[in-house]
Design a protein around this motif. Structure first.
Motif, mmCIF file in Angstrom:
data_model
loop_
_atom_site.group_PDB
_atom_site.id
_atom_site.type_symbol
_atom_site.label_atom_id
_atom_site.label_comp_id
_atom_site.label_asym_id
_atom_site.label_seq_id
_atom_site.Cartn_x
_atom_site.Cartn_y
_atom_site.Cartn_z
ATOM 1 N N ILE A 196 -18.646 -52.177 -46.934
ATOM 2 C CA ILE A 196 -18.045 -51.084 -47.699
ATOM 3 C C ILE A 196 -18.351 -49.767 -46.994
ATOM 4 C CG2 ILE A 196 -17.875 -49.914 -49.931
ATOM 5 C CD1 ILE A 196 -19.038 -52.383 -51.250
ATOM 6 N N VAL A 197 -17.330 -48.962 -46.779
ATOM 7 C CA VAL A 197 -17.507 -47.641 -46.175
ATOM 8 C C VAL A 197 -17.140 -46.577 -47.203
ATOM 9 C CG1 VAL A 197 -16.731 -46.046 -44.384
ATOM 10 C CG2 VAL A 197 -17.056 -48.475 -43.846
ATOM 11 N N HIS A 198 -18.049 -45.636 -47.393
ATOM 12 C CA HIS A 198 -17.833 -44.525 -48.314
ATOM 13 C C HIS A 198 -17.541 -43.284 -47.475
ATOM 14 C CE1 HIS A 198 -19.516 -46.937 -51.686
ATOM 15 N NE2 HIS A 198 -20.206 -47.488 -50.695
ATOM 16 N N TYR A 199 -16.274 -42.914 -47.410
ATOM 17 C CA TYR A 199 -15.792 -41.813 -46.586
ATOM 18 C C TYR A 199 -16.068 -40.506 -47.336
ATOM 19 C CZ TYR A 199 -12.274 -39.151 -43.818
ATOM 20 O OH TYR A 199 -11.621 -38.240 -43.027
ATOM 21 N N PHE A 200 -17.056 -39.755 -46.847
ATOM 22 C CA PHE A 200 -17.477 -38.519 -47.496
ATOM 23 C C PHE A 200 -16.480 -37.411 -47.151
ATOM 24 C CE2 PHE A 200 -21.097 -35.172 -47.780
ATOM 25 C CZ PHE A 200 -20.614 -34.762 -49.014
ATOM 26 N N ILE A 201 -15.748 -36.962 -48.168
ATOM 27 C CA ILE A 201 -14.717 -35.944 -47.981
ATOM 28 C C ILE A 201 -15.283 -34.581 -48.370
ATOM 29 C CG2 ILE A 201 -12.427 -35.173 -48.722
ATOM 30 C CD1 ILE A 201 -11.778 -38.125 -49.277
ATOM 31 N N THR A 202 -15.502 -33.727 -47.394
ATOM 32 C CA THR A 202 -16.068 -32.406 -47.667
ATOM 33 C C THR A 202 -15.000 -31.387 -48.034
ATOM 34 O OG1 THR A 202 -16.001 -31.908 -45.297
ATOM 35 C CG2 THR A 202 -18.051 -32.810 -46.173
ATOM 36 N N ASN A 203 -13.747 -31.698 -47.699
ATOM 37 C CA ASN A 203 -12.622 -30.842 -48.067
ATOM 38 C C ASN A 203 -11.393 -31.737 -48.170
ATOM 39 O OD1 ASN A 203 -10.295 -29.100 -47.976
ATOM 40 N ND2 ASN A 203 -11.548 -27.475 -47.086
ATOM 41 N N GLU A 204 -10.803 -31.796 -49.368
ATOM 42 C CA GLU A 204 -9.662 -32.697 -49.595
ATOM 43 C C GLU A 204 -8.441 -32.352 -48.748
ATOM 44 O OE1 GLU A 204 -11.594 -31.442 -52.006
ATOM 45 O OE2 GLU A 204 -11.665 -32.717 -53.781
ATOM 46 N N ASN A 205 -8.448 -31.167 -48.140
ATOM 47 C CA ASN A 205 -7.308 -30.750 -47.325
ATOM 48 C C ASN A 205 -7.356 -31.298 -45.900
ATOM 49 O OD1 ASN A 205 -5.993 -29.037 -49.296
ATOM 50 N ND2 ASN A 205 -7.717 -27.646 -49.061
ATOM 51 N N GLY A 206 -8.436 -32.012 -45.567
ATOM 52 C CA GLY A 206 -8.551 -32.533 -44.208
ATOM 53 C C GLY A 206 -9.033 -33.968 -44.195
ATOM 54 N N ILE A 207 -8.101 -34.931 -44.298
ATOM 55 C CA ILE A 207 -8.437 -36.350 -44.303
ATOM 56 C C ILE A 207 -7.924 -36.994 -43.019
ATOM 57 C CG2 ILE A 207 -8.235 -38.554 -45.549
ATOM 58 C CD1 ILE A 207 -9.608 -36.378 -47.156
ATOM 59 N N GLY B 117 -11.318 -54.879 -41.815
ATOM 60 C CA GLY B 117 -11.738 -55.702 -42.943
ATOM 61 C C GLY B 117 -12.737 -55.052 -43.868
ATOM 62 N N LEU B 118 -12.865 -53.721 -43.792
ATOM 63 C CA LEU B 118 -13.829 -52.994 -44.610
ATOM 64 C C LEU B 118 -13.182 -52.441 -45.870
ATOM 65 C CD1 LEU B 118 -15.378 -51.092 -41.597
ATOM 66 C CD2 LEU B 118 -16.538 -52.872 -42.908
ATOM 67 N N GLU B 119 -13.935 -52.450 -46.953
ATOM 68 C CA GLU B 119 -13.505 -51.787 -48.182
ATOM 69 C C GLU B 119 -13.801 -50.299 -48.019
ATOM 70 O OE1 GLU B 119 -15.368 -51.836 -52.550
ATOM 71 O OE2 GLU B 119 -14.478 -53.777 -52.026
ATOM 72 N N VAL B 120 -12.850 -49.429 -48.376
ATOM 73 C CA VAL B 120 -13.007 -48.008 -48.097
ATOM 74 C C VAL B 120 -12.849 -47.188 -49.380
ATOM 75 C CG1 VAL B 120 -12.318 -46.098 -46.609
ATOM 76 C CG2 VAL B 120 -11.961 -48.452 -45.840
ATOM 77 N N TRP B 121 -13.841 -46.360 -49.640
ATOM 78 C CA TRP B 121 -13.837 -45.488 -50.823
ATOM 79 C C TRP B 121 -13.751 -44.029 -50.399
ATOM 80 C CZ3 TRP B 121 -14.936 -46.662 -56.187
ATOM 81 C CH2 TRP B 121 -14.955 -48.037 -56.451
ATOM 82 N N ALA B 122 -12.981 -43.263 -51.139
ATOM 83 C CA ALA B 122 -12.949 -41.810 -50.966
ATOM 84 C C ALA B 122 -14.083 -41.225 -51.802
ATOM 85 C CB ALA B 122 -11.611 -41.250 -51.423
ATOM 86 N N LEU B 123 -15.075 -40.675 -51.125
ATOM 87 C CA LEU B 123 -16.232 -40.092 -51.798
ATOM 88 C C LEU B 123 -16.018 -38.581 -51.870
ATOM 89 C CD1 LEU B 123 -19.948 -40.923 -50.858
ATOM 90 C CD2 LEU B 123 -19.233 -38.769 -51.861
ATOM 91 N N VAL B 124 -15.760 -38.093 -53.068
ATOM 92 C CA VAL B 124 -15.466 -36.666 -53.247
ATOM 93 C C VAL B 124 -16.521 -36.022 -54.145
ATOM 94 C CG1 VAL B 124 -12.999 -36.995 -52.901
ATOM 95 C CG2 VAL B 124 -13.939 -37.137 -55.197
ATOM 96 N N LEU B 125 -16.719 -34.750 -53.949
ATOM 97 C CA LEU B 125 -17.674 -33.995 -54.763
ATOM 98 C C LEU B 125 -16.971 -33.420 -55.984
ATOM 99 C CD1 LEU B 125 -19.551 -32.121 -51.899
ATOM 100 C CD2 LEU B 125 -20.252 -34.202 -53.089
ATOM 101 N N GLY B 126 -17.635 -33.481 -57.123
ATOM 102 C CA GLY B 126 -17.031 -32.989 -58.350
ATOM 103 C C GLY B 126 -17.360 -31.544 -58.666
ATOM 104 N N ASN B 127 -18.556 -31.093 -58.245
ATOM 105 C CA ASN B 127 -18.998 -29.769 -58.690
ATOM 106 C C ASN B 127 -18.823 -28.659 -57.661
ATOM 107 O OD1 ASN B 127 -21.019 -30.337 -56.868
ATOM 108 N ND2 ASN B 127 -22.683 -30.378 -58.358
ATOM 109 N N GLY B 128 -18.122 -28.944 -56.556
ATOM 110 C CA GLY B 128 -17.928 -27.884 -55.578
ATOM 111 C C GLY B 128 -17.414 -28.396 -54.250
ATOM 112 N N SER B 129 -17.567 -27.568 -53.225
ATOM 113 C CA SER B 129 -17.026 -27.911 -51.908
ATOM 114 C C SER B 129 -17.831 -27.213 -50.813
ATOM 115 C CB SER B 129 -15.558 -27.487 -51.811
ATOM 116 O OG SER B 129 -15.034 -27.792 -50.535
ATOM 117 N N TYR B 130 -17.949 -27.906 -49.679
ATOM 118 C CA TYR B 130 -18.585 -27.304 -48.503
ATOM 119 C C TYR B 130 -17.634 -26.368 -47.776
ATOM 120 C CZ TYR B 130 -22.696 -30.301 -48.821
ATOM 121 O OH TYR B 130 -23.858 -30.910 -49.241
#
Length: 473
Positions: free
Chosen positions: A67-78, A90-103
């Motif tokens: 499982i890979v957790h793709y840490f998204i620091t800004n949703e505008n750049g994926i 063959g990897l499971e992929v999750w979009a890991l997003v922050l709820g309380n702010g942004s870098y």
């Protein structure tokens, strides 16, 4: 001749009749979900730059992650291609997003400053906190996430760090949110004037009003739960934007003794039981809090102390997949070794977690201390050979053709070119046909300390030795 099949069937019926109902229940039960190793990656780090997305995916696969957790620091750049290559591997992929702010607020709407939390005093450089009660922020967040999950083939979305800052907020000044909007909602919800959090002499100072302060804590828990419920289940939320996508909520774990759960609830607005009951996620993740992960001597089974957070969730939601997050190298003193990680996995598995994830893949101690190891050899068409390693290879040593010697009946055979692509080296072979097998001697290769977080480590070198290469199938 006796009918052995009939006698055997009769014997089987008698045997089944002797089995207890408990054993029969076990035999008919659904198989347990296998423990899985997850990893967080932040593609913004230099370690992931200047290489193909396929090489990143292969490297993670070769290190036995599923499982890979793709840490998204800004949703505008994926990096959509990276997600696609991870899936191909063959990897499971999750979009890991922050709820309380942004870098990063790059390409955010022009009114984003109005979304910000109001802190008691401290402002965080490099990170912008957004008020989770701000309707404009919520609507933007839902629309932004809808674009993300429909643009790239993520299996799931996890809403990390959707909490109110901070455990030491009163002393550090980080305590939030105290914006006018939050104070007005509290007043409407409880019919009370807001408390004072900075002047002990004030009659409404929060330490002087125990009952009212408890209502304030309840309001903070409501804020977190309502925000997540809106993002996930509200109009335009994740489940409406992409039906069937998996969702994981997050909460914090900390070792504060008998006060652990009440401390997190009071200081950060997190109540995992009510959060899960409200949002109804597919999975829930307990994140290791910073006062724990910064410890140099943190034992790998420290998560035993998180039972106060995990056990109530297991009891109330026995079918909920429970995951665990830790940090393995954000500070110099607490970088974790491969041995520490193996012991951590063992502890997590024994405690009933379905999966664990570490922040962040390339930060671990042995990335600094070990040279690349050869994990896979693949013959490619047109006299090419791919060598795949368990970590990134230094371009200078990897592209030196003198590092490779072909041992075959043809004394004229040699490596004419070597190209490094992250953890891969592609060799161009001269004097060897695709149908021929041969031995290849590989000399010393190095890791890439210049691409790691801390720059004061020496390069680690290793002589690979002689390998046998089969013909192209």
């Amino acid at each position: 001749m006796p009918d052995f099949s009939t006698k055997a069937a009769a014997w089987n019926r008698k045997l089944l009749a002797l089995l207890s109902p408990f054993v029969l229940t076990l035999s008919l039960a659904s198989p347990a979900i296998a423990f899985e190793r997850g990893i967080q990656i932040d593609p913004g780090f230099p370690y992931y730059q200047g290489r193909s997305e396929a090489s990143i995916a292969e490297e993670l696969m070769l290190n036995d992650y599923t499982i890979v957790h793709y840490f998204i620091t800004n949703e505008n750049g994926i990096n959509i291609k990276l997600v696609e290559e991870l899936k191909k591997a063959g990897l499971e992929v999750w979009a890991l997003v922050l709820g309380n702010g942004s870098y990063s607020t790059a390409n955010f709407p022009t009114d984003w400053p109005s979304w910000q939390m109001k802190h008691l005093g401290k402002i965080y450089p490099g990170f912008t906190f957004f008020c989770m009660n701000n309707k404009d922020y919520r609507e933007w967040k839902k629309a932004s996430l809808a674009k993300v999950i429909n643009a790239a083939p993520f299996d799931g979305v996890e809403l990390a760090e959707s909490y109110l800052p901070e455990i030491n907020g009163f002393s550090s000044g980080a305590y939030a949110c105290l914006c006018d909007h939050c104070l007005e909602i509290f007043k409407e919800k409880f019919g009370e004037e807001p408390l004072n959090f900075s002047k002990p002499s004030d009659s409404r100072y929060y330490r002087r009003n125990k009952d009212l302060y408890e209502k304030w804590i309840q309001f903070r828990v409501f804020t977190v739960n309502d925000f997540l419920n809106d993002i996930v289940n509200g109009k335009g939320g994740l489940r409406e934007a992409k039906p069937g996508i998996m969702i994981s909520t997050w909460s914090l774990g900390i070792d504060e003794g008998k006060n652990s759960v009440t401390t997190i609830r009071e200081m950060q607005g997190l109540d995992a039981l009510s959060l899960v009951k409200t949002v109804k996620p597919d999975r829930h993740t307990i994140q290791t809090h910073w006062p724990d992960w910064v410890k140099e001597d943190l034992p790998p089974d420290y998560i035993k102390s998180y039972a106060a957070f995990a056990d109530p969730l297991k009891e109330a939601f026995p079918d909920l997949a429970l995951m665990l997050q830790t940090d393995i190298g954000s500070q110099m003193q607490m970088r974790r070794s491969d041995k520490w990680l193996e012991d951590f996995y063992t502890a997590a598995k024994e405690l009933g977690y379905q999966s664990v994830m570490s922040y962040e893949y390339h930060l671990a101690l042995d990335m600094y201390n070990k040279a690349p190891s050869l994990k896979m050899v693949k013959r490619l068409p047109n006299n090419r050979l791919q060598l795949s390693f368990d970590r990134r290879v230094d371009k200078y040593t990897g592209e030196d053709t003198d590092s490779y010697q072909i041992l075959s009946s043809n004394d004229e055979a040699y490596v004419s070119m070597a190209l490094v692509d992250g953890n891969r080296i592609i060799l161009l072979l001269n004097g060897i046909d695709d149908t021929e097998e041969f031995d290849l001697r590989i000399r010393e290769l190095q890791n890439t300390p210049n691409l790691l977080l801390f720059k004061n480590s020496l390069a680690q070198a290793k002589t690979i030795g002689t390998i046998h290469v089969l013909p192209l199938n």
